[in-house]
Design a protein around this motif. Structure first.
Motif, PDB file in Angstrom:
ATOM      1  N   ILE A 145       0.838  -1.199   0.000  1.00 44.67           N
ATOM      2  CA  ILE A 145       0.000   0.000   0.000  1.00 44.67           C
ATOM      3  C   ILE A 145       0.873   1.249   0.000  1.00 44.67           C
ATOM      4  CG2 ILE A 145      -1.792   1.255   1.253  1.00 44.67           C
ATOM      5  CD1 ILE A 145      -2.717  -1.374   2.421  1.00 44.67           C
ATOM      6  N   ALA A 146       1.986   1.204   0.749  1.00 47.02           N
ATOM      7  CA  ALA A 146       2.904   2.351   0.785  1.00 47.02           C
ATOM      8  C   ALA A 146       3.509   2.597  -0.599  1.00 47.02           C
ATOM      9  CB  ALA A 146       4.002   2.093   1.816  1.00 47.02           C
ATOM     10  N   GLU A 147       3.855   1.530  -1.308  1.00 45.25           N
ATOM     11  CA  GLU A 147       4.390   1.687  -2.665  1.00 45.25           C
ATOM     12  C   GLU A 147       3.347   2.278  -3.603  1.00 45.25           C
ATOM     13  OE1 GLU A 147       5.773  -2.118  -3.869  1.00 45.25           O
ATOM     14  OE2 GLU A 147       7.434  -2.172  -2.428  1.00 45.25           O
ATOM     15  N   MET A 148       2.093   1.829  -3.478  1.00 47.65           N
ATOM     16  CA  MET A 148       1.018   2.378  -4.302  1.00 47.65           C
ATOM     17  C   MET A 148       0.805   3.858  -4.004  1.00 47.65           C
ATOM     18  SD  MET A 148      -1.651  -0.828  -3.966  1.00 47.65           S
ATOM     19  CE  MET A 148      -3.011   0.071  -4.731  1.00 47.65           C
ATOM     20  N   TYR A 149       0.892   4.217  -2.717  1.00 50.99           N
ATOM     21  CA  TYR A 149       0.723   5.621  -2.322  1.00 50.99           C
ATOM     22  C   TYR A 149       1.841   6.492  -2.886  1.00 50.99           C
ATOM     23  CZ  TYR A 149       0.791   9.721   0.742  1.00 50.99           C
ATOM     24  OH  TYR A 149       0.818  10.995   1.228  1.00 50.99           O
ATOM     25  N   PHE A 150       3.072   5.996  -2.819  1.00 49.09           N
ATOM     26  CA  PHE A 150       4.212   6.748  -3.348  1.00 49.09           C
ATOM     27  C   PHE A 150       4.064   6.957  -4.854  1.00 49.09           C
ATOM     28  CE2 PHE A 150       8.465   6.823  -5.275  1.00 49.09           C
ATOM     29  CZ  PHE A 150       9.001   7.938  -4.643  1.00 49.09           C
ATOM     30  N   GLU A 151       3.669   5.918  -5.558  1.00 54.19           N
ATOM     31  CA  GLU A 151       3.480   6.035  -7.006  1.00 54.19           C
ATOM     32  C   GLU A 151       2.326   6.987  -7.331  1.00 54.19           C
ATOM     33  OE1 GLU A 151       2.590   3.106 -10.858  1.00 54.19           O
ATOM     34  OE2 GLU A 151       2.964   2.265  -8.874  1.00 54.19           O
ATOM     35  N   TYR A 152       1.276   6.953  -6.518  1.00 59.65           N
ATOM     36  CA  TYR A 152       0.135   7.840  -6.739  1.00 59.65           C
ATOM     37  C   TYR A 152       0.532   9.302  -6.539  1.00 59.65           C
ATOM     38  CZ  TYR A 152      -4.421  10.032  -5.843  1.00 59.65           C
ATOM     39  OH  TYR A 152      -5.504  10.858  -5.861  1.00 59.65           O
ATOM     40  N   ARG A 153       1.330   9.580  -5.507  1.00 65.21           N
ATOM     41  CA  ARG A 153       1.751  10.954  -5.228  1.00 65.21           C
ATOM     42  C   ARG A 153       2.660  11.503  -6.317  1.00 65.21           C
ATOM     43  NH1 ARG A 153       4.683  12.648  -1.238  1.00 65.21           N
ATOM     44  NH2 ARG A 153       3.559  14.581  -0.815  1.00 65.21           N
ATOM     45  N   GLN A 154       3.422  10.641  -6.969  1.00 63.37           N
ATOM     46  CA  GLN A 154       4.332  11.091  -8.020  1.00 63.37           C
ATOM     47  C   GLN A 154       3.571  11.722  -9.186  1.00 63.37           C
ATOM     48  OE1 GLN A 154       7.173  10.925  -6.044  1.00 63.37           O
ATOM     49  NE2 GLN A 154       8.173  10.558  -7.999  1.00 63.37           N
ATOM     50  N   ASN A 155       2.322  11.303  -9.384  1.00 61.79           N
ATOM     51  CA  ASN A 155       1.528  11.811 -10.503  1.00 61.79           C
ATOM     52  C   ASN A 155       0.689  13.036 -10.140  1.00 61.79           C
ATOM     53  OD1 ASN A 155       2.438   9.658 -12.135  1.00 61.79           O
ATOM     54  ND2 ASN A 155       0.850   8.310 -11.310  1.00 61.79           N
ATOM     55  N   THR A 162       0.349  17.788  -0.941  1.00 60.57           N
ATOM     56  CA  THR A 162       0.238  18.203   0.468  1.00 60.57           C
ATOM     57  C   THR A 162      -1.134  17.894   1.047  1.00 60.57           C
ATOM     58  OG1 THR A 162      -0.416  20.428  -0.244  1.00 60.57           O
ATOM     59  CG2 THR A 162       1.938  20.036   0.147  1.00 60.57           C
ATOM     60  N   GLU A 163      -2.152  17.795   0.193  1.00 53.57           N
ATOM     61  CA  GLU A 163      -3.513  17.560   0.668  1.00 53.57           C
ATOM     62  C   GLU A 163      -3.809  16.075   0.884  1.00 53.57           C
ATOM     63  OE1 GLU A 163      -5.950  19.380  -2.247  1.00 53.57           O
ATOM     64  OE2 GLU A 163      -5.602  21.436  -1.530  1.00 53.57           O
ATOM     65  N   VAL A 164      -3.200  15.221   0.079  1.00 52.22           N
ATOM     66  CA  VAL A 164      -3.472  13.779   0.152  1.00 52.22           C
ATOM     67  C   VAL A 164      -2.500  13.123   1.125  1.00 52.22           C
ATOM     68  CG1 VAL A 164      -3.625  11.622  -1.140  1.00 52.22           C
ATOM     69  CG2 VAL A 164      -4.319  13.769  -2.222  1.00 52.22           C
ATOM     70  N   THR A 165      -2.997  12.687   2.261  1.00 50.27           N
ATOM     71  CA  THR A 165      -2.176  11.982   3.242  1.00 50.27           C
ATOM     72  C   THR A 165      -2.252  10.474   3.014  1.00 50.27           C
ATOM     73  OG1 THR A 165      -3.992  11.825   4.830  1.00 50.27           O
ATOM     74  CG2 THR A 165      -2.598  13.795   4.925  1.00 50.27           C
ATOM     75  N   TYR A 166      -1.326   9.776   3.648  1.00 55.84           N
ATOM     76  CA  TYR A 166      -1.309   8.315   3.504  1.00 55.84           C
ATOM     77  C   TYR A 166      -2.589   7.699   4.072  1.00 55.84           C
ATOM     78  CZ  TYR A 166       0.101   3.463   4.186  1.00 55.84           C
ATOM     79  OH  TYR A 166       0.139   2.088   4.177  1.00 55.84           O
ATOM     80  N   LYS A 167      -3.060   8.247   5.210  1.00 58.01           N
ATOM     81  CA  LYS A 167      -4.277   7.706   5.835  1.00 58.01           C
ATOM     82  C   LYS A 167      -5.492   7.903   4.936  1.00 58.01           C
ATOM     83  CE  LYS A 167      -7.064   8.051  10.043  1.00 58.01           C
ATOM     84  NZ  LYS A 167      -7.234   8.743  11.348  1.00 58.01           N
ATOM     85  N   SER A 168      -5.647   9.118   4.376  1.00 57.58           N
ATOM     86  CA  SER A 168      -6.800   9.372   3.505  1.00 57.58           C
ATOM     87  C   SER A 168      -6.734   8.538   2.235  1.00 57.58           C
ATOM     88  CB  SER A 168      -6.869  10.857   3.152  1.00 57.58           C
ATOM     89  OG  SER A 168      -5.719  11.258   2.420  1.00 57.58           O
TER      90      SER A 168
END
Length: 356
Positions: A145-155, A162-168
């Protein structure tokens, strides 16, 4: 020293003495309270042990009866087996997989439609009646999930990051958004899993659109593989020709070296040596290996990471087994009966005291 000063000093000494005495009494009462608590706990423990000691034969008899009943029920009742399959969904097929699992579970555990279930899985209605449930859940771990979040933030742009946190982000993920899923099938027949595996996998992705998408993807990967192979061959040919020319020119004393130009390199009067060609060839080989991997990983709509085992295993929790649950129940019932008897005696004693 005056008489007034002596009286004032004596008064202060009395006040300090009373203060220290009060503090001492407070500590004494505090430790006495703690001692009384432990004393009460010890007395309660003794009363409990005394209760069981006086009625030990009742409780032992209740447990023995529970063990006998549990053993009989375990021997006669049908056992519940389970087995897991792990799959990776391709082409956003997670929704379809979850829908089909829900349908199969409805047929097996709610409708008990063994005819339709047997038709779907290519087994007889008798064998289908042994299937008790189909379940699915994401098989992804926290680091995935952390890898998916990192890839999502890159885009995302800087403001959205800054608005999208890992929890949300984690809370917004639906079950079918994950790439890997765990499927469990419950049955009373431990050897049925390999019989239904092929038809089960086919039913999971029963969708014409996904079939066409997978077919087109395979064709595109084949074309890309052929194109990369041709580029590798051409690059290798250029390297060989370059080395031949370089060797030939190096044998001429008047030669100042030979340059090989590629594309627009000649216009800018810049040469390409064999090191750059070798880097290009290695890059193409790496791209070719990635295409070969994708041809295996994305060959089908779902990739079966781990299929069903040859036989299922007992999926009941310890508290669901009769040989454990029944003795606990008989012991609890016996304890409850004695508590009711004790409560009745206590109420009668209170009623007698009031009358007196």
């Amino acid at each position: 020293m005056s008489k007034d000063s002596q009286q004032q000093n004596q008064s202060e000494e009395v006040d300090l003495g009373q203060l220290f005495k009060a503090i001492g009494n407070g500590f004494s009462n505090f430790f006495k309270g703690i001692a009384n608590i432990f004393k009460g706990l010890f007395q309660g423990l003794v009363l409990i042990l005394l209760h069981f000691f006086k009625r030990i034969f009742w409780y032992v008899g209740a447990v023995v009866i529970g063990l006998v009943l549990g053993f009989i029920l375990n021997a006669t009742a049908g056992k519940s087996y389970g087995a897991n399959m792990f799959i990776k969904t391709n082409f956003d097929s997670g929704r379809q997989v979850y829908e089909n699992i829900n349908q199969l579970n409805q047929l097996a555990s709610v409708d008990r439609d063994t005819v339709e279930l047997g038709k779907i899985l290519n087994i007889s209605p008798t064998e289908a009646s042994k299937l008790k449930g189909f379940y699915i859940k994401p098989g992804t771990q926290e680091n995935n999930i952390a890898e998916m979040y990192f890839e999502y933030r890159q885009n995302l742009d800087s403001i959205s990051q800054t608005e999208v946190t890992y929890k949300s982000y984690k809370e917004s993920l639906s079950s079918y958004a994950f790439p890997v899923h765990q499927i469990r099938v419950a049955s009373t027949d431990k050897f049925i899993y390999k019989e239904i595996e092929k038809a089960f996998i086919k039913e999971l992705v029963n969708n014409d659109y996904l079939d066409e998408l997978a077919m087109v993807n395979v064709e595109n990967l084949k074309r890309e593989k052929v194109a990369l192979e041709n580029q590798v061959i051409q690059t290798g040919y250029l390297i060989d020709e370059y080395l031949k020319i370089k060797i030939s020119q190096s044998q001429k004393p008047e030669s100042n070296g030979t340059n090989l130009y590629m594309g627009d390199a000649e216009a800018s009067n810049s040469s390409v040596n064999e090191a750059e060609l070798l880097k290009e060839q290695l890059k193409l080989e790496e791209q070719k290996r990635e295409v070969l991997r994708l041809m295996v990983a994305e060959k089908d709509i779902i990739s079966v990471i781990s299929g069903f085992p040859s036989s299922g295993y007992d999926i009941r929790e310890w508290y669901e087994k009769y040989i454990i649950a029944i003795p606990l129940a008989t012991f609890s019932i016996t304890l409850f009966v004695f508590l009711l008897i004790g409560l009745g005696k206590f109420l009668k004693a209170q009623e007698g005291n009031k009358v007196m």
